[in-house]
Write a protein that holds these residues in place. Structure first.
Motif, PDB file in Angstrom:
ATOM      1  N   LEU A 137      19.057  52.617  52.107  1.00  0.00           N
ATOM      2  CA  LEU A 137      18.870  51.527  53.230  1.00  0.00           C
ATOM      3  C   LEU A 137      18.248  50.048  53.191  1.00  0.00           C
ATOM      4  CD1 LEU A 137      18.082  54.373  55.956  1.00  0.00           C
ATOM      5  CD2 LEU A 137      20.140  53.539  55.568  1.00  0.00           C
ATOM      6  N   SER A 140      20.665  47.891  51.562  1.00  0.00           N
ATOM      7  CA  SER A 140      22.034  47.493  52.107  1.00  0.00           C
ATOM      8  C   SER A 140      21.787  46.311  52.810  1.00  0.00           C
ATOM      9  CB  SER A 140      22.280  48.650  52.924  1.00  0.00           C
ATOM     10  OG  SER A 140      21.499  48.980  54.001  1.00  0.00           O
ATOM     11  N   ARG A 144      21.701  49.798  57.204  1.00  0.00           N
ATOM     12  CA  ARG A 144      22.538  50.771  57.834  1.00  0.00           C
ATOM     13  C   ARG A 144      23.380  51.322  56.735  1.00  0.00           C
ATOM     14  NH1 ARG A 144      23.144  47.505  62.354  1.00  0.00           N
ATOM     15  NH2 ARG A 144      25.158  47.452  61.851  1.00  0.00           N
ATOM     16  N   LEU A 145      23.723  52.425  56.623  1.00  0.00           N
ATOM     17  CA  LEU A 145      24.737  53.173  55.846  1.00  0.00           C
ATOM     18  C   LEU A 145      25.651  54.209  56.688  1.00  0.00           C
ATOM     19  CD1 LEU A 145      22.928  53.600  52.460  1.00  0.00           C
ATOM     20  CD2 LEU A 145      24.649  51.776  52.966  1.00  0.00           C
ATOM     21  N   ASN A 146      26.868  54.284  56.602  1.00  0.00           N
ATOM     22  CA  ASN A 146      27.737  55.096  57.069  1.00  0.00           C
ATOM     23  C   ASN A 146      27.413  56.411  56.293  1.00  0.00           C
ATOM     24  OD1 ASN A 146      30.424  56.815  56.787  1.00  0.00           O
ATOM     25  ND2 ASN A 146      30.652  55.231  58.626  1.00  0.00           N
ATOM     26  N   VAL A 147      27.347  57.403  57.372  1.00  0.00           N
ATOM     27  CA  VAL A 147      27.009  58.880  56.954  1.00  0.00           C
ATOM     28  C   VAL A 147      28.253  59.443  56.231  1.00  0.00           C
ATOM     29  CG1 VAL A 147      26.681  61.128  58.027  1.00  0.00           C
ATOM     30  CG2 VAL A 147      25.534  59.365  59.072  1.00  0.00           C
ATOM     31  N   LYS A 149      30.302  57.935  54.150  1.00  0.00           N
ATOM     32  CA  LYS A 149      30.148  57.367  52.674  1.00  0.00           C
ATOM     33  C   LYS A 149      28.989  57.943  52.196  1.00  0.00           C
ATOM     34  CE  LYS A 149      32.313  52.743  53.810  1.00  0.00           C
ATOM     35  NZ  LYS A 149      32.336  51.519  53.437  1.00  0.00           N
ATOM     36  N   ASN A 179      25.518  55.350  66.583  1.00  0.00           N
ATOM     37  CA  ASN A 179      27.080  55.373  66.755  1.00  0.00           C
ATOM     38  C   ASN A 179      27.503  54.445  67.882  1.00  0.00           C
ATOM     39  OD1 ASN A 179      29.460  56.258  66.667  1.00  0.00           O
ATOM     40  ND2 ASN A 179      29.327  58.451  66.127  1.00  0.00           N
ATOM     41  N   SER A 186      32.048  57.035  62.358  1.00  0.00           N
ATOM     42  CA  SER A 186      31.444  55.790  62.488  1.00  0.00           C
ATOM     43  C   SER A 186      29.939  55.992  62.655  1.00  0.00           C
ATOM     44  CB  SER A 186      31.764  55.054  63.827  1.00  0.00           C
ATOM     45  OG  SER A 186      33.141  54.776  63.881  1.00  0.00           O
ATOM     46  N   GLU A 188      26.204  56.193  61.722  1.00  0.00           N
ATOM     47  CA  GLU A 188      25.662  55.653  60.827  1.00  0.00           C
ATOM     48  C   GLU A 188      24.037  56.056  60.751  1.00  0.00           C
ATOM     49  OE1 GLU A 188      27.389  51.243  59.939  1.00  0.00           O
ATOM     50  OE2 GLU A 188      26.458  51.349  61.725  1.00  0.00           O
ATOM     51  N   GLU A 190      20.270  54.224  60.181  1.00  0.00           N
ATOM     52  CA  GLU A 190      19.493  52.925  60.201  1.00  0.00           C
ATOM     53  C   GLU A 190      18.221  53.127  59.859  1.00  0.00           C
ATOM     54  OE1 GLU A 190      20.471  49.245  63.067  1.00  0.00           O
ATOM     55  OE2 GLU A 190      19.001  50.954  63.942  1.00  0.00           O
ATOM     56  N   GLU A 287      28.487  46.994  51.951  1.00  0.00           N
ATOM     57  CA  GLU A 287      27.119  47.268  52.368  1.00  0.00           C
ATOM     58  C   GLU A 287      26.122  46.809  51.234  1.00  0.00           C
ATOM     59  OE1 GLU A 287      29.693  50.640  54.148  1.00  0.00           O
ATOM     60  OE2 GLU A 287      29.634  49.610  52.379  1.00  0.00           O
TER      61      GLU A 287
END
Length: 416
Positions: A137, A140, A144-147, A149, A179, A186, A188, A190, A287
């Motif tokens: 994180l 990035s 934040r990173l998409n779950v 992915k 979210n 969507s 994420e 954080e 990201e």
């Protein structure tokens, strides 16, 4: 007239795709094969099928799955052949039994012991998972990173399948789920608070131990003169930490390249086997501010990375993480998984020996002479040995083309 037309065509071909351009374009994916690292990539995946079966059985009620159910799962994995035959080849891993005219499968005691050991390691390693997730994180762009992915990399990083409910609720001061759209895709993770103690890369940590400036290591043979020259030139520029915000760096600049190589190096350092699919890395292009042609950039640095297309999956591996075919530092979870691989191979050896003895017994009943039996015995031993050697590639049960199709469907990631 014909000659003029031919010259005109040749001119157009040169302008569109000159030989130099074609060679350059073709060479983008060319890297001299390293037999040791290729072998390491094979061995890391040898237990993937049985690992999948293990997880299916553990999720089934009473942890006893009907073989017919496993057969359906085999088809979804593009695995050919009968599930019953496959299971019987690994008696150390799977116990097959008949009940009410239907075959069932459960894990053996030795296998269950490894499952318990793996779970114990995951509990012990929880602080490590917290640090790895925080580091991802922090690297990035927006912390934040998409779950969805991130789930593609969870096995590379050693995260348990239930890491979202196992880890995040225990650390609300560090992570939270966001979210904004309400859609599951969507969701994420954080970073809530920045951790300065985590913002130290593997290269910086190594430099601190040695009392030197942070720089990359090169493990190429001395005969790779030009590659060494390019590496020294690249390494002469100051190291840029992947935890530094890259927005002030100019795209395509030497500084940006230095930061990108440092980021990929750090990502690989966080994985269990110091490797990851390039396609998966590409999913995080936005990201992590990665270049569109990441593959081209990685191939410019053969002293740091090794790029392989084994099983038709492009994988980048950290050279300095290996000594020959062996990982230099093994994560405790890798140690357990290696035990699983050894158990699988023990079972295959046991199956081969039993199969050979049965063949000899059949030949004796048919009255075949002792001389011919000995020849047959020698051949059986050779087949058995070959099968054991091939067990690194799923027990020698697939031909090369079947392996390619299977791995393409199953491993894109290993992968464990």
């Amino acid at each position: 007239m014909f000659v003029q037309h031919l010259n005109h065509c040749n001119h157009r071909l040169k302008s569109i795709s000159s030989p130099i351009y074609l060679i350059r374009n073709f060479s983008l994916w060319s890297m001299k094969k390293d037999p040791d690292l290729e072998s390491a990539l094979s061995r890391n995946r040898r237990w993937i099928v049985n690992n999948q079966i293990k997880n299916i059985i553990l999720r089934y009620p009473n942890q006893e799955a009907p073989v017919n159910y496993l057969q359906k799962k085999f088809k979804t994995l593009d695995l050919q052949g009968k599930a019953l035959n496959w299971l019987k080849k690994y008696p150390c891993c799977f116990s097959v039994f008949l009940e009410n005219d239907e075959y069932y499968c459960r894990l053996t005691k030795r296998m269950m012991a490894l499952v318990e050991e793996e779970e114990s390691v995951k509990e012990m390693q929880e602080p490590v998972y917290v640090e790895r997730l925080a580091k991802l994180l922090m690297m990035s762009m927006n912390q934040r990173l998409n779950v969805v992915k991130l789930n593609e990399l969870k096995r590379n990083l050693g995260f348990p399948d239930d890491y979202l409910i196992r880890i995040l609720p225990k650390h609300p001061d560090m992570f939270r789920i966001v979210n904004h759209s309400g859609r599951k895709s969507s969701m994420e993770i954080e970073l809530v608070s920045w951790c300065p103690e985590f913002a130290i890369s593997a290269i910086e940590a190594s430099a601190q131990k040695q009392g030197s400036k942070p720089c990359f290591a090169c493990t190429l043979p001395s005969t790779w003169v030009k590659s060494w020259e390019r590496f020294r030139e690249f390494n002469s520029n100051p190291y840029i930490s992947p935890y530094v915000d890259p927005r002030g760096l100019l795209g395509g600049s030497k500084e940006m390249e230095k930061r990108t190589i440092g980021l990929v190096h750090e990502l690989l350092s966080l994985t269990l086997w110091k490797k990851v699919s390039i396609v998966k890395l590409g999913h995080f292009r936005r990201e992590f501010s990665l270049p569109e042609k990441l593959n081209v950039l990685l191939l410019k640095h053969p002293g740091i990375f090794y790029v392989s297309n084994k099983y038709q999956i492009y994988t980048v591996l950290l050279r300095e993480g290996y000594n020959g075919t062996e990982l230099i530092e093994k994560d405790p979870l890798v140690v357990v998984k290696d035990k699983f691989g050894d158990l699988m191979q023990d079972g295959l050896h046991e199956y081969n020996q039993r199969h050979r003895l049965l063949n000899l017994e059949k030949m004796k009943k048919k009255g075949i002479g002792s001389v011919r039996s000995e020849k047959r015995k020698d051949n059986s031993i050779k087949v058995s040995e070959q099968d054991e050697c091939d067990s690194g590639d799923l027990g020698g049960l697939f031909n090369p083309e079947e392996r390619k199709r299977f791995y393409k469907a199953l491993l894109d990631d290993d992968a464990p």
